[in-house]
Enzyme design. Sequence first.
Site, PDB file in Angstrom:
ATOM      1  N   GLU A  88     -15.252  22.029   4.378  1.00  0.00           N
ATOM      2  CA  GLU A  88     -14.545  22.469   5.244  1.00  0.00           C
ATOM      3  C   GLU A  88     -13.932  21.957   5.155  1.00  0.00           C
ATOM      4  O   GLU A  88     -13.191  20.610   5.644  1.00  0.00           O
ATOM      5  CB  GLU A  88     -15.477  22.931   6.299  1.00  0.00           C
ATOM      6  CG  GLU A  88     -15.995  21.810   6.958  1.00  0.00           C
ATOM      7  CD  GLU A  88     -16.882  21.784   8.149  1.00  0.00           C
ATOM      8  OE1 GLU A  88     -18.206  22.474   7.937  1.00  0.00           O
ATOM      9  OE2 GLU A  88     -16.759  21.685  10.043  1.00  0.00           O
ATOM     10  N   CYS A 108     -21.394  12.481   3.916  1.00  0.00           N
ATOM     11  CA  CYS A 108     -21.118  11.203   4.491  1.00  0.00           C
ATOM     12  C   CYS A 108     -22.580  10.364   4.558  1.00  0.00           C
ATOM     13  O   CYS A 108     -24.104  10.721   4.742  1.00  0.00           O
ATOM     14  CB  CYS A 108     -20.250  11.723   5.850  1.00  0.00           C
ATOM     15  SG  CYS A 108     -19.751  10.074   6.473  1.00  0.00           S
ATOM     16  N   CYS A 112     -23.304   7.816  11.708  1.00  0.00           N
ATOM     17  CA  CYS A 112     -22.665   7.947  13.153  1.00  0.00           C
ATOM     18  C   CYS A 112     -23.993   8.582  13.546  1.00  0.00           C
ATOM     19  O   CYS A 112     -24.175  10.117  13.155  1.00  0.00           O
ATOM     20  CB  CYS A 112     -21.212   8.878  13.083  1.00  0.00           C
ATOM     21  SG  CYS A 112     -19.795   7.441  12.397  1.00  0.00           S
ATOM     22  N   LEU A 217     -12.790   4.210  17.043  1.00  0.00           N
ATOM     23  CA  LEU A 217     -14.633   3.021  17.707  1.00  0.00           C
ATOM     24  C   LEU A 217     -14.921   3.897  18.731  1.00  0.00           C
ATOM     25  O   LEU A 217     -16.086   3.387  18.437  1.00  0.00           O
ATOM     26  CB  LEU A 217     -12.639   2.248  18.674  1.00  0.00           C
ATOM     27  CG  LEU A 217     -12.794   1.199  19.145  1.00  0.00           C
ATOM     28  CD1 LEU A 217     -13.302   0.392  17.836  1.00  0.00           C
ATOM     29  CD2 LEU A 217     -12.055   1.156  19.729  1.00  0.00           C
ATOM     30  N   CYS A 335     -16.372  18.539  12.662  1.00  0.00           N
ATOM     31  CA  CYS A 335     -17.142  18.596  11.489  1.00  0.00           C
ATOM     32  C   CYS A 335     -18.062  18.608  11.545  1.00  0.00           C
ATOM     33  O   CYS A 335     -18.862  18.318  11.713  1.00  0.00           O
ATOM     34  CB  CYS A 335     -16.325  17.499  11.136  1.00  0.00           C
ATOM     35  SG  CYS A 335     -16.425  15.718  12.134  1.00  0.00           S
TER      36      CYS A 335
HETATM   37  N1  SAH Z   1     -15.498   9.433   8.279  1.00  0.00           N
HETATM   38  C1  SAH Z   1     -14.117   9.168   8.662  1.00  0.00           C
HETATM   39  C2  SAH Z   1     -13.074  10.709   9.202  1.00  0.00           C
HETATM   40  C3  SAH Z   1     -13.774  11.638   9.102  1.00  0.00           C
HETATM   41  S1  SAH Z   1     -14.605  12.316  10.854  1.00  0.00           S
HETATM   42  C4  SAH Z   1     -14.292   8.711  10.241  1.00  0.00           C
HETATM   43  O1  SAH Z   1     -15.254   8.524  11.054  1.00  0.00           O
HETATM   44  O2  SAH Z   1     -12.917   8.569  11.245  1.00  0.00           O
HETATM   45  C5  SAH Z   1     -13.243  12.648  12.269  1.00  0.00           C
HETATM   46  C6  SAH Z   1     -13.108  12.292  13.511  1.00  0.00           C
HETATM   47  O3  SAH Z   1     -14.248  13.164  14.107  1.00  0.00           O
HETATM   48  C7  SAH Z   1     -13.852  11.058  13.734  1.00  0.00           C
HETATM   49  O4  SAH Z   1     -13.502  10.274  14.484  1.00  0.00           O
HETATM   50  C8  SAH Z   1     -15.321  11.172  14.146  1.00  0.00           C
HETATM   51  O5  SAH Z   1     -16.157   9.964  14.741  1.00  0.00           O
HETATM   52  C9  SAH Z   1     -15.192  12.190  15.524  1.00  0.00           C
HETATM   53  N2  SAH Z   1     -16.174  12.776  15.299  1.00  0.00           N
HETATM   54  C10 SAH Z   1     -17.444  13.368  14.116  1.00  0.00           C
HETATM   55  N3  SAH Z   1     -18.118  14.235  15.627  1.00  0.00           N
HETATM   56  C11 SAH Z   1     -17.743  14.227  16.483  1.00  0.00           C
HETATM   57  C12 SAH Z   1     -17.911  14.673  17.298  1.00  0.00           C
HETATM   58  N4  SAH Z   1     -19.504  15.999  17.940  1.00  0.00           N
HETATM   59  N5  SAH Z   1     -17.694  15.123  18.312  1.00  0.00           N
HETATM   60  C13 SAH Z   1     -15.988  14.215  18.649  1.00  0.00           C
HETATM   61  N6  SAH Z   1     -16.067  13.905  17.115  1.00  0.00           N
HETATM   62  C14 SAH Z   1     -16.192  13.542  16.853  1.00  0.00           C
END
Ligand code: SAH
Length: 347
Positions: A88, A108, A112, A217, A335
Amino acid sequence: MIDLASITKEELTELLAKHGQPAFRAKQVMEWLARGVRPLDMSNLPKALREKLSELPFGGAEIIDVRHSQKDDTAKMLYELEDGNIVEGVLMRYSYGNTLCISTQAGCRMGCAFCASTLNGRVRDLTAGEMLSEVTAVERAFPADDGKKRTVTNIVMMGCGEPLDNYENTVRFLRRATAADGLAISPRNISLSTCGLVPKIYQLIEDAPHVTLCISLHAPNNDVRDRLMPVNKSFRMEELIPAAKHYADVTGRRVIFEYALVDGVNAYEECAAELAERLRGINCHVNLIPLNSVKERDLLGVTRAYAHTFAGWLEKRHISATVRRELGTDIDGACGQLRNKHAEENS
Ligand code: SAH
């Protein structure tokens, strides 16, 4: 095997020479490729050459669904790759231009705790050509108005996937996206977001154009980060923060720390105080995001008003911070959400 969508002029010239083609053809083909046009539609080439090129892997990404936000000008796209995988993207309109958020992997594997993209693991890496095709497909679907050359002026690598876990393709993408005969987008207008694969951050300084580095972070210390991000078990904050500082020092670019506020986890004033101490002396900015609750995860966000209070706690300690504008909340803007919905609807 390199896909055609990400080929360089040198590689193409070599390829064409093998087929006995004159050198000027390379320029013609490159012009088509910069717009994402497939070989059979390259109308100024001889038919035999078009057919020959069409036998090569292209690295396409076709838009199969677009959802427009009713609240703002944001559009969310689903792309289908040539093997049927779905990723997407999000197109966000700003006064200074349009930003496209692209995916770098189908799924991925970073795990997280708050993220929808990682729920079913990684399916596969995207090729550089597929990442470029995400951009050119949007260019074709939403042509620039008032005579501007490009719809997409800025790119953020913040869609599905971890770009530094797909390192070679990401570097190739960045080179082609910034090349004059590629997408010709300034590295200043490209942001790469990573969960913190430390050795690759150092390597990126050597290998790729100096783009804006964003570090996810989300925590002021290892205890909190361990709860949210498994990657923190491999790369501790004692290594990650110096890597970010090194990037800022060497490239002269301000590093962005992303911090999703999770109610009852990382949103206390003590967290802001500890974070401010950690980031002191780094040319950086903190981007605060109230966590977007994902239905499969039991973590909750905070209100925007609370996020502004948190920003104030950082500012008071001389750390620059803003709350990220919220776009496309009515179209599963966060995302992985739309991709998962699509998978559910089709299973
Ligand atoms: N893998 C990379 C890029 C993709 S995620 C990374 O970790 O940075 C893009 C951003 O969206 C990252 O900062 C991620 O932590 C954040 N993100 C993912 N899920 C989220 C959510 N449910 N609410 C807010 N931010 C989110």
